[in-house]
Scaffold this motif. Structure first.
Motif, PDB file in Angstrom:
ATOM      1  N   UNK A   1      -8.658  57.772  25.787  1.00 29.09           N
ATOM      2  CA  UNK A   1      -8.315  56.454  25.276  1.00 29.09           C
ATOM      3  C   UNK A   1      -7.557  56.614  23.962  1.00 29.09           C
ATOM      4  N   UNK A   2      -6.550  55.768  23.743  1.00 27.15           N
ATOM      5  CA  UNK A   2      -5.738  55.853  22.528  1.00 27.15           C
ATOM      6  C   UNK A   2      -5.573  54.463  21.944  1.00 27.15           C
ATOM      7  N   UNK A   3      -5.742  54.362  20.627  1.00 27.87           N
ATOM      8  CA  UNK A   3      -5.639  53.091  19.923  1.00 27.87           C
ATOM      9  C   UNK A   3      -4.203  52.905  19.416  1.00 27.87           C
ATOM     10  N   UNK A   4      -3.521  51.890  19.928  1.00 25.90           N
ATOM     11  CA  UNK A   4      -2.179  51.557  19.468  1.00 25.90           C
ATOM     12  C   UNK A   4      -2.297  50.657  18.248  1.00 25.90           C
ATOM     13  N   UNK A   5      -1.697  51.090  17.149  1.00 27.75           N
ATOM     14  CA  UNK A   5      -1.764  50.335  15.906  1.00 27.75           C
ATOM     15  C   UNK A   5      -0.639  49.300  15.848  1.00 27.75           C
ATOM     16  N   UNK A   6      -0.932  48.194  15.208  1.00 27.12           N
ATOM     17  CA  UNK A   6       0.035  47.098  15.110  1.00 27.12           C
ATOM     18  C   UNK A   6       1.222  47.500  14.242  1.00 27.12           C
TER      19      UNK A   6
END
Length: 327
Positions: free
Chosen positions: A111-116
């Motif tokens: 899982x990877x968190x895409x930053x705004x």
């Protein structure tokens, strides 16, 4: 009871039932009789519990994602969206399930968190299949003296909890216990009466298949569950290859083994994993797919029931549950 004519607001309640409020009109000079039926509260063999870990943060501006792979030209898939992946794909802020594969290499899922409002770059290196095979631990699950009870979910004679709500779809179907938990940052627990004696040298084994959902939250076995589910032990694994052991009571969790990676866990969607828990004297032993991954001191369980826990937005099928005695 004698009362004056007029309207009265009634509140009817009983432990174990949903409280009912209703307005009735009492007419003068006669016996006024009213009948009400209370609906039972949701079965006490399942409940939602709050999970505070790994909750993604909100965002207002899209970001981009580029996945750099070794070897190059590997296939990249984002499993929880419909559009196909491309370098620099624009995504809303949040968590995305990434799968990277290439012929001759072991597939990796994460899982990877895409930053705004930022250009997000993820680098993934795949291990050759030969190397991965050399590192595979030898399976060595110890023997079982006897199987006390086996549940293969061919029917629901044991009356496992079933429901279809905005929060969860859960049912015995097609030879498994299907748990589709839809709410984020929460978990669902379901348990049942099994021939489980926490004072014995017990063995609990369950076979899970990860159908869909996020990869960095847990699912697994709970045991020693009390009648109302306020206390239980849990051993969970995650779709990105970690495991954890906790003791939970009255909404508070004592983490005995924090999230720990293990090559014994089959990662990703569609993976099947067998969790095996056994008491060996004053020690609890934890196995995944036949490999002992850790141990912990044994503490007496508060209850005598066994079940499952699925955290966050995940779909999991339980194909089998066994309670037995260690050899």
């Amino acid at each position: 009871m004698p009362v004056s004519a007029g309207d009265y607001d009634l509140k009817i309640s009983k432990p174990g039932y949903v409280t009912l409020t209703h307005t009735v009109t009492v007419k003068a000079g006669q016996d006024n009789s009213f009948s009400f039926t209370l609906a039972a509260e949701p079965a006490k063999d399942a409940q939602a519990v709050t999970e505070a870990e790994q909750k993604p943060g909100p965002g207002t501006t899209n970001g981009t994602l580029t996945v750099q792979t070794d070897p190059k030209n590997a296939t990249v898939r984002i499993l929880n969206i419909k559009p196909p992946y491309k370098d620099g794909i624009e995504l809303e802020p949040g968590e995305y399930a990434i799968e990277v594969s290439h012929p001759g290499y072991m597939t990796r899922s994460m899982d990877y968190q895409v930053e705004a409002g930022s250009e997000n770059t993820l680098t993934v290196k795949l291990a050759p299949e030969e190397t991965a095979a050399e590192q595979t631990p030898v399976k060595k699950t110890p023997a079982i003296a006897s199987v006390v009870q086996l549940e293969e979910f061919s029917n629901n004679d044991r009356k496992w909890f079933e429901a279809s709500t905005p929060q969860v779809n859960i049912a015995v179907q097609d030879g498994h216990y299907h748990i589709d938990h839809k709410a984020g940052s929460e978990g669902w627990i379901a348990w049942n009466t099994m021939d489980f004696d926490p004072k014995s040298q017990f063995v609990i084994e369950a076979v899970f298949r990860k159908v869909d959902g996020v990869l960095d939250y847990g699912y697994g076995v709970i045991w020693g569950v009390t009648n109302k589910g306020e206390a239980y032990n849990s051993f969970r694994i995650s779709g990105n290859g970690l495991y954890s052991y906790r003791q939970e009571k009255d909404g508070k969790a004592d983490t005995v083994i924090d999230w720990t990676p293990s090559d014994a866990i089959a990662p990703g969607l569609g993976a099947t994993n067998t969790i095996h828990i056994r008491r060996n004297g004053d020690t609890l032993e934890f196995y995944v797919n036949g490999v002992k991954v850790n141990t912990a001191p044994y503490k007496p369980a508060g209850g005598t029931m066994v079940g499952f826990k699925v955290d966050n937005r995940q779909v999991v099928d339980v194909d089998q549950l066994m309670v037995g005695l260690a050899k």
